[in-house]
Design a protein around this motif. Structure first.
Motif, mmCIF file in Angstrom:
data_model
loop_
_atom_site.group_PDB
_atom_site.id
_atom_site.type_symbol
_atom_site.label_atom_id
_atom_site.label_comp_id
_atom_site.label_asym_id
_atom_site.label_seq_id
_atom_site.Cartn_x
_atom_site.Cartn_y
_atom_site.Cartn_z
ATOM 1 N N LYS A 98 0.989 -1.168 -0.060
ATOM 2 C CA LYS A 98 0.122 0.066 0.031
ATOM 3 C C LYS A 98 0.979 1.337 -0.017
ATOM 4 C CE LYS A 98 -3.611 2.648 0.287
ATOM 5 N NZ LYS A 98 -4.376 2.825 -0.619
ATOM 6 N N LYS B 289 -7.650 -2.424 7.394
ATOM 7 C CA LYS B 289 -8.661 -1.610 6.613
ATOM 8 C C LYS B 289 -8.587 -2.286 5.087
ATOM 9 C CE LYS B 289 -8.396 2.868 8.888
ATOM 10 N NZ LYS B 289 -7.544 4.265 8.792
ATOM 11 N N MET C 83 -10.864 -5.014 5.042
ATOM 12 C CA MET C 83 -12.373 -5.207 5.471
ATOM 13 C C MET C 83 -13.127 -3.839 4.123
ATOM 14 S SD MET C 83 -12.813 -6.847 7.877
ATOM 15 C CE MET C 83 -14.618 -6.588 7.631
ATOM 16 N N GLY C 84 -12.261 -3.849 3.189
ATOM 17 C CA GLY C 84 -12.557 -3.125 2.055
ATOM 18 C C GLY C 84 -12.729 -1.574 2.383
ATOM 19 N N LEU C 85 -12.046 -1.111 3.362
ATOM 20 C CA LEU C 85 -11.980 0.311 3.456
ATOM 21 C C LEU C 85 -10.819 1.252 2.835
ATOM 22 C CD1 LEU C 85 -12.469 0.013 7.428
ATOM 23 C CD2 LEU C 85 -14.197 0.377 5.798
ATOM 24 N N GLN C 86 -9.954 0.241 2.422
ATOM 25 C CA GLN C 86 -8.982 0.958 1.473
ATOM 26 C C GLN C 86 -8.720 -0.062 0.404
ATOM 27 O OE1 GLN C 86 -5.619 2.348 3.800
ATOM 28 N NE2 GLN C 86 -6.719 4.006 4.862
ATOM 29 N N PHE C 87 -7.810 0.448 -0.472
ATOM 30 C CA PHE C 87 -7.470 -0.463 -1.806
ATOM 31 C C PHE C 87 -5.850 -0.590 -1.724
ATOM 32 C CE2 PHE C 87 -11.533 1.676 -2.615
ATOM 33 C CZ PHE C 87 -12.337 0.881 -2.814
#
Lengths: 255, 296
Positions: free
Chosen positions: B12, B54, B57-61
């Protein structure tokens, strides 16, 4: 679909208990009371004065509430991180944006009905009849607030609540001056300025489409196709803004 | 057997500041969490633990690699159906009551095809929250919100529970309760993946850990080999006067010797000098020493 309704209901319940909502309602009711008092002080045209001020009160309250609900429903939720436990559930961000919008829209609709009913009641106190165009005017005022709610929702997905509110209010001012912008674009000698005015004219919502307040208050005729065209314009603008908000949020890393 | 969680070369990169300078938060992390484990995700503040969670949990990519939940890409919304998640320092809608909040999240979780059998009252009791369910969340303390957040993770009876710093904001009793709850959930076959920078929590709970430092995975695997240290070494604690390399340990002195023969000689020397033996144990590293170096 069930996710959208669950989010709408939770959003609605959350706003019903928000003290700021009642602050805006109090402001609107006081403004309506002021309109009534002012109309009592005038010797002639009592109804016109009351409707003029009363409709302005609904318009201003609708603008404040539309922007406030749009900003709080998403930007505040991102800032406060209440969005985390929702987005981490098996639902898409599009469902989230639509759910939030519909929940806030329901609050906006109820407030408009309450204020419109109050204005009708106060007008009847004067023992005068109601102008036939009043329901159309109420509908267009609601459309204007619904557009502002969608615009505020769009801004709130990519900026903080203060900036989202500021941008939305700026769009409101520009949208209300749309005809003047077009005229400026036509008359401007400079190609650059003319281009800028034209761009702002096309990019901002034409909120003057929804303004028949003066015509209704003073009993003047207005073209009835304004209503159907206004409704279609409103629905298209909302769909565009919410799609853009959803597309933006679907690509955004939550902080 | 499908892994509960898989990180596959996950990276990331963020853009920071006015000029959008690139900053690497997580660099090519790969590890697996098997079902039924209590798995500790360790690292100092800012190591990249929350970023990984995150993304999970699909909050960030992710900007590189991917993460899987039960074999499915975590970016798919359906992959999150069998997961309960507690964010770090949770904040919830303050204008909802505890009951409304749980009902709302229950409906959202139910859309993933899973519904738990426990009532809101039962869940609040499990999370140790003794409060009327019709109280608005704006009146809840930080610890109460943390417990409500834990109740929310169990709504749909998920097989995987992801807790981001679950002990933060809790008093000692709260921390003990959460530790017991984690052990109880694992006893019932749930997989627990929790992040913490408090190594004692991981040491007392985990089967396996992953350790991150500045976004890089430094260790993943079982705790036992990490803590074993030098099995021959013996730690002696005594009172009296200092000898050789002894270190102060409260009112006493502590010294490590390499084997049993050396320990016998040292104990005799302590007694000869009029000292008193307090303890003599096989030396074992704690997690802090194992991960960050140093010795007792």
């Amino acid at each position: 679909m069930r996710s959208i309704s669950s989010i709408s209901i939770a959003t609605f319940k959350g706003f019903v208990r928000d003290r700021i909502l009642y602050g805006v309602l109090l402001f609107a009711v006081l403004f309506l009371g002021f309109s009534y008092t002012l109309s009592m002080l005038t010797i002639i045209e009592e109804r016109k004065i009351l409707l003029d001020f009363g409709l302005s009160a609904i318009s201003i309250s609708g603008m404040i509430l539309g922007i406030f609900l749009g900003v709080v429903s998403i930007a505040k939720e991102i800032e406060n991180r209440t969005i985390y436990t929702i987005i981490s559930k098996p639902l898409s961000r599009t469902e989230y944006v639509i759910g939030k919008y519909l929940g806030a829209l329901a609050i906006l609709a109820i407030v408009h009905v309450l204020l419109s009913t109050t204005l009708v009641g106060v007008t009847k106190l004067l023992d005068e009849g109601l102008p036939s165009g009043l329901p159309d005017c109420f509908l267009l005022l609601f459309c204007e607030s619904a557009i502002l709610l969608a615009i505020a929702s769009f801004f709130s997905v990519f900026t903080n609540s203060f900036l989202a509110g500021t941008f939305s209010f700026t769009i409101f001012l520009v949208g209300r001056s749309n005809t003047a912008l077009n005229a400026l674009a036509q008359k401007s000698q400079s190609h650059v300025l003319s281009g800028i005015f034209k761009f702002v004219y096309w990019a901002s919502p034409n909120l003057e489409r929804f303004n028949i307040r003066d015509l209704v208050a003073y009993g003047k005729p207005y073209p009835h196709e304004m209503i159907s065209r206004g409704l279609i314009y409103c629905i298209l603008y909302i769909c565009f803004s919410i799609s853009l908000a959803s597309w933006t949020l679907s690509r955004k890393d939550l902080p | 057997m499908t892994a509960a969680i898989e990180f596959l070369a996950l990276s990331k990169t963020y853009r920071e500041g006015f000029w959008g300078t690139k900053a690497q938060a997580v660099k090519e992390i790969s590890f697996t969490v098997n079902p039924g484990q209590i798995f500790g995700f360790l690292g100092a503040n800012g190591a990249g633990k929350t970023t990984c969670i995150k993304i999970l949990m699909g909050l960030q990519f992710a900007t590189g690699g991917k993460s899987l939940l039960f074999g499915r890409n975590s970016e798919e919304k359906s992959a999150r159906a069998n997961v309960g998640y507690l964010p770090e320092r949770p904040y919830f809608h303050e204008n909802l009551t505890a009951n409304e909040f749980l009902n709302f999240h229950r409906k959202l979780a139910k859309n993933g095809g899973r519904s738990g059998k426990r009532t809101n009252e039962e869940l609040l009791k499990i999370a140790g929250l003794t409060v009327t369910p019709n109280k608005l969340l704006r009146s809840f303390s930080k610890g109460m919100l943390q417990r409500l957040g834990i109740a929310q993770t169990l709504l749909h009876d998920p097989d995987l529970i992801i807790l981001d710093e679950p002990m933060s904001g809790l008093d000692p009793i709260g921390r003990r309760d959460i530790r017991n709850l984690i052990l109880d959930l694992a006893h019932h076959g749930k997989t627990i993946f929790f992040s913490t920078h408090i190594l004692g929590d991981a040491e007392s709970l985990c089967n396996e850990i992953a350790f991150l430092e500045k976004g890089v995975l430094k260790y993943t695997g079982k705790l036992s080999p990490l803590l074993a240290g030098n099995a021959e070494e013996i730690e002696i604690v005594y009172s009296g006067e200092p000898i050789d390399n002894s270190k102060k340990a409260g009112d006493n002195w502590k010294i490590n010797v390499k084997d049993e023969a050396a320990s016998k000689a040292l104990i005799q020397e302590i007694w000869r000098r009029g000292g008193s033996l307090k303890s003599c144990i096989r030396a074992q590293k704690n997690l802090e020493e194992a991960l960050y170096g140093g010795s007792r």
